[in-house]
Design a protein around this motif. Sequence first.
Motif, PDB file in Angstrom:
ATOM      1  N   GLN A 148       0.849  -1.184   0.000  1.00 28.57           N
ATOM      2  CA  GLN A 148       0.000   0.000   0.000  1.00 28.57           C
ATOM      3  C   GLN A 148       0.894   1.247   0.000  1.00 28.57           C
ATOM      4  O   GLN A 148       1.891   1.297   0.725  1.00 28.57           O
ATOM      5  N   CYS A 149       0.527   2.232  -0.807  1.00 27.55           N
ATOM      6  CA  CYS A 149       1.364   3.434  -0.958  1.00 27.55           C
ATOM      7  C   CYS A 149       0.533   4.699  -0.826  1.00 27.55           C
ATOM      8  O   CYS A 149      -0.664   4.711  -1.117  1.00 27.55           O
ATOM      9  N   ARG A 150       1.196   5.753  -0.414  1.00 29.90           N
ATOM     10  CA  ARG A 150       0.628   7.091  -0.513  1.00 29.90           C
ATOM     11  C   ARG A 150       1.760   8.107  -0.476  1.00 29.90           C
ATOM     12  O   ARG A 150       2.892   7.780  -0.111  1.00 29.90           O
ATOM     13  N   ARG A 151       1.434   9.330  -0.886  1.00 26.73           N
ATOM     14  CA  ARG A 151       2.472  10.366  -0.962  1.00 26.73           C
ATOM     15  C   ARG A 151       3.102  10.619   0.397  1.00 26.73           C
ATOM     16  O   ARG A 151       2.433  10.612   1.421  1.00 26.73           O
ATOM     17  N   ALA A 152       4.403  10.863   0.365  1.00 31.67           N
ATOM     18  CA  ALA A 152       5.116  11.149   1.610  1.00 31.67           C
ATOM     19  C   ALA A 152       4.856  12.576   2.092  1.00 31.67           C
ATOM     20  O   ALA A 152       5.046  12.881   3.264  1.00 31.67           O
ATOM     21  N   SER A 203       9.317  -6.470  -3.505  1.00 30.50           N
ATOM     22  CA  SER A 203       9.727  -7.618  -2.712  1.00 30.50           C
ATOM     23  C   SER A 203       9.616  -7.251  -1.236  1.00 30.50           C
ATOM     24  O   SER A 203       9.771  -6.083  -0.848  1.00 30.50           O
ATOM     25  N   LEU A 204       9.326  -8.246  -0.416  1.00 26.33           N
ATOM     26  CA  LEU A 204       9.234  -8.002   1.023  1.00 26.33           C
ATOM     27  C   LEU A 204      10.551  -7.456   1.560  1.00 26.33           C
ATOM     28  O   LEU A 204      10.572  -6.582   2.434  1.00 26.33           O
ATOM     29  N   GLY A 205      11.652  -7.937   1.010  1.00 28.07           N
ATOM     30  CA  GLY A 205      12.959  -7.453   1.463  1.00 28.07           C
ATOM     31  C   GLY A 205      13.175  -5.987   1.174  1.00 28.07           C
ATOM     32  O   GLY A 205      13.775  -5.264   1.979  1.00 28.07           O
ATOM     33  N   ASP A 206      12.690  -5.503   0.015  1.00 30.32           N
ATOM     34  CA  ASP A 206      12.839  -4.083  -0.310  1.00 30.32           C
ATOM     35  C   ASP A 206      12.079  -3.220   0.685  1.00 30.32           C
ATOM     36  O   ASP A 206      12.543  -2.133   1.070  1.00 30.32           O
ATOM     37  N   VAL A 207      10.901  -3.688   1.120  1.00 27.63           N
ATOM     38  CA  VAL A 207      10.123  -2.916   2.090  1.00 27.63           C
ATOM     39  C   VAL A 207      10.826  -2.914   3.445  1.00 27.63           C
ATOM     40  O   VAL A 207      11.027  -1.859   4.067  1.00 27.63           O
ATOM     41  N   VAL A 208      11.216  -4.101   3.903  1.00 20.59           N
ATOM     42  CA  VAL A 208      11.819  -4.224   5.230  1.00 20.59           C
ATOM     43  C   VAL A 208      13.156  -3.478   5.304  1.00 20.59           C
ATOM     44  O   VAL A 208      13.469  -2.838   6.313  1.00 20.59           O
ATOM     45  N   ASN A 209      13.920  -3.511   4.233  1.00 17.84           N
ATOM     46  CA  ASN A 209      15.248  -2.888   4.234  1.00 17.84           C
ATOM     47  C   ASN A 209      15.247  -1.462   3.690  1.00 17.84           C
ATOM     48  O   ASN A 209      16.303  -0.865   3.500  1.00 17.84           O
ATOM     49  N   GLY A 210      14.084  -0.912   3.423  1.00 20.97           N
ATOM     50  CA  GLY A 210      13.971   0.487   3.015  1.00 20.97           C
ATOM     51  C   GLY A 210      14.487   0.778   1.625  1.00 20.97           C
ATOM     52  O   GLY A 210      14.919   1.913   1.354  1.00 20.97           O
ATOM     53  N   ARG A 211      14.422  -0.194   0.714  1.00 22.63           N
ATOM     54  CA  ARG A 211      14.913   0.029  -0.644  1.00 22.63           C
ATOM     55  C   ARG A 211      13.795   0.583  -1.532  1.00 22.63           C
ATOM     56  O   ARG A 211      13.297  -0.089  -2.446  1.00 22.63           O
ATOM     57  N   TYR A 212      13.356   1.770  -1.209  1.00 19.74           N
ATOM     58  CA  TYR A 212      12.372   2.503  -2.002  1.00 19.74           C
ATOM     59  C   TYR A 212      12.551   3.982  -1.685  1.00 19.74           C
ATOM     60  O   TYR A 212      13.251   4.344  -0.724  1.00 19.74           O
ATOM     61  N   ASP A 213      11.939   4.836  -2.475  1.00 23.68           N
ATOM     62  CA  ASP A 213      12.132   6.277  -2.308  1.00 23.68           C
ATOM     63  C   ASP A 213      11.214   6.780  -1.198  1.00 23.68           C
ATOM     64  O   ASP A 213      10.064   7.132  -1.430  1.00 23.68           O
ATOM     65  N   SER A 214      11.740   6.808   0.017  1.00 20.00           N
ATOM     66  CA  SER A 214      10.927   7.215   1.169  1.00 20.00           C
ATOM     67  C   SER A 214      10.612   8.708   1.155  1.00 20.00           C
ATOM     68  O   SER A 214       9.695   9.155   1.842  1.00 20.00           O
TER      69      SER A 214
END
Length: 609
Positions: A148-152, A203-214
């Motif tokens: 689930q996503c929304r603007r930061a 991937s679950l790992g990308d979420v857990v390890n913060g590999r996205y543009d926060s």
Amino acid sequence: DGGGGGGGGGGGVASLDVLVGGGAAVSGDQTATTPHLSITPTSSYNNVHQHYSEQRIIGRVHDAQDDAGSDADPTDDRVWGGIFEPYVKDCKPLKIMDWRQMCSHKYSYYMRENDADGHEDDSRATCCMASPDPRLPTEALGCNITVQCRRARARPASLMSEDEKQIREARRAIDAALSIVDRSGDETNLFLGQEDQITTRMSLGDVVNGRYDSDLMNVCVAQETILASPQSEISTSIVVENDGTVRKEGDGTASESLAMLASWIRAPAFLLPLNAVHVREINLWYAPKETRTNTHHDGNHNILIVLRGTKTIELCPPGIIKGSPIHSEHSNHPALWRATEVGGNCPIIPSFDEELQATRMEYKRNAIVASVSAGEAIFIPEGWWHRVESSADCLAINFWFDHESASTSVFARPSSSHMLPYQTREIMRAYVDANFDRFALALLKEAQGNGDTFLPSRDQKMRGADMVIIRTHNQIVLGDGTTDDPDVDWKRVAKEGYSDEDLRICLKNISTEVKGLQKKADQALDPTIQSIVGDLSISIGSIGLMLSIFLVYIQPDRENDRRAVINLFANLFPLFEMQSGEHSEAQRNWLYLEIVLRLQRQACFILSQ
């Protein structure tokens, strides 16, 4: 309410009962009251004494293995029958401290992973979720899941229209009314679960390890399925063993994106006995940053276990908040969120301001507020309104389950009268689902009996068959398109109804005409909507006539006929695959609309049913 009746200064009047693991034998009558037992607030609830509900210990559970020299496990039946089952039957929330004590503990905290040759490798042991420091298995981090996503960042007011500003203010007012704390309009971490929310695959790992543009977006993992046994799959079941391990029996087809986590799961088995409940889903929840949900209810009982971090949960009985219409989008959300003032079209909110004020007062009088931290759990009964605020790096598992009562007399019990609004909604929903076809068919037959008021009679259909545009060689010509297939025998259809071959021919003829219309629209010199609709009005009218003829001659009590109608209109719009261009989307919308507007009255009536 000033602190009376068990509530804090800003919290609800009701206290929250607590079942404690460890320390003493099970006792259903051993009670102790403490104002704020084991509370770790999330950021919006820092003033603990003002916001959190009073908690009352109603029983304790000890580890059965503490009984020296005994392999028996007398605790499970006493926990369920003596303590937990009445809360399930009466639909009353319950907090559980140290949920690990709610199973036999005859298991290891570790799962042995195999090496490349398939042999157990102690160095690759992974802690299960019941360990003091639960970690997700490395293999699970590679699973692709829905996020689930929304603007930061909130959209600047300078870029919003006046209507958008009004909707934003109305949403903020609803959010404030459905909470005991004031967040001053902060929406950046609020996941409404409605039209403003988007999803993506990661991937679950990308979420857990913060590999996205926060800096660009906030994300969370919500209700990602580990195991599922929905009611529609009666051949499957989720089995919870007495030691807390889980397994699935049967060959169901439910989507389980994280099924490999099943061996990692440990369940509070004493609260989910196999002979008393049906576990429907086991799901993973993860919040990388502090996250909030809006107010909603679930259609199953829920045991929510926090493995890492903290969740603050606000709970409210079903009758306190008016729900959305039972057959609508987001029917498990408050009707206020569907009001016209926030961009919805809910017809049961006659006065937004009055409903908002009444809801605010009732909510603040009745809300229960609880903190659930790592190692703790909470039972949320079906139909209870709730919203959740999660701390950063919060990991949780939930178990949705059913508990079937044997008699409808349970609806009349004073102890569960607070559930009547929810139960009434669910009974009405099930009744409409079970009888909708019968209602619609009865109305169609009544209309047919009224002659030409709504629908033509059989005699009128026979006369109409002579008026259908048919050529001598039994080919249909509408506009300037001609089909190669023979047309249906309309006089036979008027007497006997469509055959399967008739339905195939009709759908193919209509599809051919629609594709021809699309081609003409693509080749139009003037791409404006007005020009296209004007130039193609004859073809549009012909297709509208084809659809009307097809609909009028169906027999609504035949399932194949009804399916053909549904498939036709489900597939008609995708046929308009216009060439890309500035006006393509608008052209597609307007052509579809113009065709529907050409339908005759009788055809529209059939579609409405």
